[in-house]
Design a protein around this motif. Sequence first.
Motif, short mmCIF file in Angstrom:
data_model
loop_
_atom_site.label_atom_id
_atom_site.label_comp_id
_atom_site.label_asym_id
_atom_site.label_seq_id
_atom_site.Cartn_x
_atom_site.Cartn_y
_atom_site.Cartn_z
N CYS A 150 -1.67 10.21 -5.54
CA CYS A 150 -2.54 9.05 -5.75
C CYS A 150 -2.15 7.94 -4.78
N SER A 151 -3.12 7.14 -4.41
CA SER A 151 -2.85 5.99 -3.54
C SER A 151 -3.03 4.71 -4.34
N TYR A 152 -2.29 3.67 -3.94
CA TYR A 152 -2.37 2.39 -4.63
C TYR A 152 -2.32 1.23 -3.63
N THR A 153 -2.85 0.12 -4.06
CA THR A 153 -2.75 -1.12 -3.30
C THR A 153 -2.38 -2.24 -4.27
N VAL A 154 -1.57 -3.15 -3.79
CA VAL A 154 -1.21 -4.36 -4.54
C VAL A 154 -1.44 -5.52 -3.60
N PRO A 176 -8.21 10.40 -5.38
CA PRO A 176 -9.51 10.93 -4.96
C PRO A 176 -9.60 12.45 -4.97
N GLU A 177 -8.49 13.15 -4.83
CA GLU A 177 -8.54 14.62 -4.85
C GLU A 177 -8.63 15.16 -6.28
N TRP A 178 -8.41 14.28 -7.27
CA TRP A 178 -8.38 14.70 -8.65
C TRP A 178 -9.59 14.21 -9.43
N THR A 179 -9.86 12.89 -9.35
CA THR A 179 -10.92 12.29 -10.15
C THR A 179 -11.43 11.01 -9.47
N ALA A 180 -12.58 10.54 -9.89
CA ALA A 180 -13.16 9.31 -9.33
C ALA A 180 -12.71 8.06 -10.10
N ILE A 181 -11.86 8.23 -11.10
CA ILE A 181 -11.39 7.10 -11.89
C ILE A 181 -10.54 6.17 -11.02
N ILE A 182 -10.70 4.87 -11.24
CA ILE A 182 -9.89 3.86 -10.54
C ILE A 182 -9.18 3.01 -11.58
N GLY A 183 -7.86 2.97 -11.50
CA GLY A 183 -7.08 2.12 -12.38
C GLY A 183 -6.92 0.75 -11.76
N ASN A 187 0.88 -1.17 0.00
CA ASN A 187 0.00 0.00 0.00
C ASN A 187 0.91 1.21 0.00
N GLY A 188 0.51 2.24 -0.72
CA GLY A 188 1.35 3.42 -0.72
C GLY A 188 0.74 4.56 -1.49
N GLU A 189 1.53 5.62 -1.61
CA GLU A 189 1.12 6.79 -2.36
C GLU A 189 2.22 7.14 -3.35
N MET A 190 1.80 7.76 -4.46
CA MET A 190 2.76 8.19 -5.46
C MET A 190 2.27 9.48 -6.09
N GLU A 191 3.20 10.26 -6.61
CA GLU A 191 2.85 11.48 -7.32
C GLU A 191 2.72 11.14 -8.80
N LEU A 192 1.62 11.53 -9.39
CA LEU A 192 1.35 11.20 -10.79
C LEU A 192 1.39 12.48 -11.62
N LEU A 193 2.09 12.42 -12.73
CA LEU A 193 2.23 13.54 -13.67
C LEU A 193 2.78 14.79 -12.98
#
Length: 123
Positions: A55-59, A77-84, A44-50
């Motif tokens: 953004c947060s992620y889970t594996v 979540p602060e940017w968009t509701a899209i989930i990759g 679990n973690g966070e990363m900066e995108l673009l």
Amino acid sequence: MRPSVLCALVMVAVMAPYLPQCHAQGWELLLPAFVDKLSGLWRNGEMELLGQYLCSYTVRPHLRSLELYFKGKMACPEWTAIIGEAETRSRSKVLNKTTEDFLRKALAAGIITEEDLNTWLSH
């Protein structure tokens, strides 16, 4: 935790007292290493995108047809509701595939440009 993983851990715990004393020390050394390797499969973690979005992620691992796969999820979540989302056999590639899926969905929704996507894909 998957039932198969839990079952394996219970079996190890149940069998340990029945081992001869001289071998039990080996199990006591192996069990922490086994648990450490097993717990390392989840991330679990966070990363900066673009360069601007947090953004947060889970594996997480899962078994399919007795083969180990990794599922990734990513959200900003602060940017968009899209989930990759992505699923691969490779623990090291699942986060890249998840991020790529997120960005392709963002492109389809008109949130990013094709240039943004190509910039990320070229790295």
